[in-house]
Design an enzyme around this catalytic site. Structure first.
Site, PDB file in Angstrom:
ATOM      1  N   CYS A 176      -6.727   5.924   2.783  1.00 47.21           N
ATOM      2  CA  CYS A 176      -7.010   5.494   4.156  1.00 47.21           C
ATOM      3  C   CYS A 176      -5.724   5.472   4.984  1.00 47.21           C
ATOM      4  O   CYS A 176      -4.971   4.502   4.924  1.00 47.21           O
ATOM      5  CB  CYS A 176      -7.657   4.101   4.123  1.00 47.21           C
ATOM      6  SG  CYS A 176      -7.940   3.420   5.758  1.00 47.21           S
ATOM      7  N   CYS A 187      -5.143   2.486   7.318  1.00 41.57           N
ATOM      8  CA  CYS A 187      -4.820   1.204   6.683  1.00 41.57           C
ATOM      9  C   CYS A 187      -3.397   1.223   6.132  1.00 41.57           C
ATOM     10  O   CYS A 187      -2.608   0.322   6.381  1.00 41.57           O
ATOM     11  CB  CYS A 187      -5.741   0.923   5.496  1.00 41.57           C
ATOM     12  SG  CYS A 187      -7.459   1.243   5.810  1.00 41.57           S
ATOM     13  N   ASP A 188      -3.106   2.259   5.353  1.00 40.30           N
ATOM     14  CA  ASP A 188      -1.909   2.203   4.525  1.00 40.30           C
ATOM     15  C   ASP A 188      -0.724   2.972   5.091  1.00 40.30           C
ATOM     16  O   ASP A 188       0.399   2.826   4.593  1.00 40.30           O
ATOM     17  CB  ASP A 188      -2.248   2.699   3.108  1.00 40.30           C
ATOM     18  CG  ASP A 188      -3.356   1.852   2.488  1.00 40.30           C
ATOM     19  OD1 ASP A 188      -3.448   0.673   2.872  1.00 40.30           O
ATOM     20  OD2 ASP A 188      -4.110   2.351   1.664  1.00 40.30           O
TER      21      ASP A 188
END
Ligand SMILES: Cc1cc2nc3c(=O)[nH]c(=O)nc-3n(C[C@H](O)[C@H](O)[C@H](O)COP(=O)(O)OP(=O)(O)OC[C@H]3O[C@@H](n4cnc5c(N)ncnc54)[C@H](O)[C@@H]3O)c2cc1C
Length: 509
Positions: A337, A340-341
């Site tokens: 992701c 997200c990361d």
């Protein structure tokens, strides 16, 4: 850093809703983050007489806790909760002030009954859209139970801690100092992980359903609503209500809604489903299906649910590259992701495996954060849309390597590189990097149906125009089927078709 006018005006409105007095206990130093945190807190205190500020020494500096007068709630923010965490701050203020959180009464009871000491810590990035759900769930638990505390930690403000703990995917939750879980988790999921979910017996003792939907994504939600609207007994059992849309941020092709975010759409689906008399059994994974007098669906916890008809809508999941290192280093440099990361790899080198639309979009997104992105594509050409490729090739910190096969993701305790083979020259190459984002498409979640109904070569369930499978009374919808395209609106349409198909089957049999 002064707050911008829009945030100030939003805060002003929310602060009108405070019910009781609050004390913000603030631990600040002379660093830049402390300065920004103090600006935010001073602004908050200047907007309402209900907030007072106390300077204290907390475990982390900079940080602040949100408390009632004379009673610490255990909610602490380490860093400045703006960006995606702004809502978490507002909700914490309102809930600590006495406003009831918007969760089921029995969930509230469950939380209040938890015994023992639970000290949660969540590492987040302010651009992570999955993090606020976890932060807000744990904050609610802290508000409701004096044995529970929770600290949100902005990884960007606490780089040393993040490095020391090797946090390479957020949200990363720790309980009493030990790793508790990674990724988006709902309140119910956290409770289930603490062993507070419903028992297998309680599930098996349920009366048989007319329609049991397995899977709670767009297809399952739509199928359940269409079935319930026929006035028949409907249940929905899902491993993670919401499905794939929980992992995406911007949705612009859900017709009639110009722009929304995945978690927001998932919450709207849940709200719509709960408008009806539908038995929602979230956080339960189906592991088998058998047709006897009823159709029986066995769950991973041993429970067996019975139904006259079943609609399978178990969707799809990220496809793995299946090379050495992928499993070992999941959340230790192997990520799926980018939204997200990505921020955890700021200033570092990363690779994206896959040159389709999702891979190229990920690479463009990451190029704005990390030092350098290498895109690895198996085929001699990228498969992404022309416009995305143009944008990709215009970026100075991206290298595209085509016609290569990933051989191994290397590392010791976390990723340190990737080895690939040039398919033309058969030459093996290695690049050093800190992260690998895998973006090579999806596989249908149908392994649990092995040997029960017809699936195609790639595991998709074969359905007819009514959504019927090869087992009478069993229907299927959405990304787990052999439908031509995988999209939200298509899944919802096929969910409706399967529900009407199941209803038709019920009245004929
Ligand atoms: C990053 C990303 C971005 C996307 N962006 C868009 C977009 O902008 N527009 C668009 O139209 N589409 C988009 N999609 C595609 C869209 O999300 C899917 O087509 C859609 O979610 C499919 O819905 P579904 O209900 O069939 O399956 P899913 O959403 O996959 O839901 C499956 C459900 O089944 C559950 N489940 C799985 N296995 C089991 C089991 N054994 N037992 C019980 N439950 C189980 C899951 O937990 C989940 O609740 C995107 C997908 C991704 C991954």
């Amino acid at each position: 850093m002064a707050l911008n006018a829009e945030i100030k005006s939003q805060l002003n409105q929310y602060l009108q809703l405070l019910e009781g007095d609050l004390v913000l206990k603030v631990s600040a130093g002379s660093d830049k983050v402390s300065e920004e945190m103090l600006t935010l807190i001073d602004e908050l205190a200047s907007m309402t007489s209900k907030i007072t500020v106390e300077k204290v020494k907390l475990n982390r500096t900079p940080s602040f806790s949100v408390n009632r007068v004379g009673e610490d709630t255990g909610i602490t923010f380490a860093g400045v909760p703006l960006g995606h965490e702004f809502t978490s701050l507002v909700l914490a203020l309102l809930q600590v002030s006495g406003r009831a959180p918007k969760v089921d009464e029995n969930v509230i009871d469950q939380i209040k009954k938890i015994k023992g000491e639970y000290h949660f810590e969540t590492y987040v990035s302010l651009s992570c859209h999955n993090c606020p759900d976890v932060v807000q769930a744990l904050n609610i638990m802290s508000v409701l139970n004096p044995g529970i505390t929770h600290t949100m930690i902005d990884g960007a403000a606490y780089k040393d801690e993040v490095e020391k703990k090797d946090v390479l995917a957020v949200p990363a939750v720790y309980l009493n100092g030990e790793s508790f879980g990674n990724g988006r988790m709902s309140l119910e999921e956290i409770l289930a992980k603490l062993g507070e979910g419903p028992s297998a017996d309680a599930l098996s003792n349920k009366e048989p359903f007319d329609v049991l939907v397995v899977g709670g994504g767009p297809a399952g939600a739509s199928a359940a609503i269409y079935a319930a609207r026929k006035g028949i007994r409907t249940g929905i059992v899902a491993e993670r209500f919401g499905g794939q849309i929980l992992d995406t941020l911007s949705i612009e092709n859900f017709i009639s809604v110009k722009n929304t975010e995945g978690p927001k759409l998932a919450a709207a689906l849940e709200e719509h489903v709960k408008e009806y008399d539908i038995d929602v059994m979230n956080l339960q994974r189906a592991k088998g299906l058998e047709k006897k007098d009823f159709i029986e669906v066995e769950l991973e916890n041993g429970a067996v649910l019975k139904s006259k008809t079943v609609i399978i809508s178990t969707g799809a999941r990220w496809r793995n590259v299946n090379v050495p290192g992928e499993q070992e280093f999941k959340n230790k440099g192997v990520a799926y992701c980018p939204h997200c990361d990505g921020p955890l790899f700021e200033g570092k080198d990363v690779a994206v495996i896959g040159g389709g639309n999702s891979g190229v979009e990920a690479a463009i997104d990451l190029a704005g954060i990390v030092k350098h992105v290498t895109v690895l594509e198996f085929m001699p050409e990228l498969k992404a849309d022309e416009v995305l490729q143009k944008r990709l090739y215009s970026l100075p910190n991206v290298t595209v390597v085509k016609n290569v096969q990933t051989k191994e993701i290397t590392g010791t305790d976390k990723v340190d590189g990737i080895t690939y083979i040039d398919r033309e020259t058969e030459e093996e190459k290695h690049i050093e990097l800190a992260g690998v984002f895998v973006q090579i498409g999806l596989v249908p979640n149908t392994d649990w149906l092995e040997g029960t109904l017809e699936r195609n070569r790639i595991g998709e369930i074969v359905v007819d125009k009514r959504g019927a499978t090869t087992v009478p009374g069993v229907f299927a919808a959405g990304d787990c089927t052999d439908s031509a395209y995988n999209q939200i609106i298509i899944s919802m349409g096929s969910g409706a078709t399967a529900a009407l198909g199941a209803f038709d089957y019920l009245i004929r049999n």
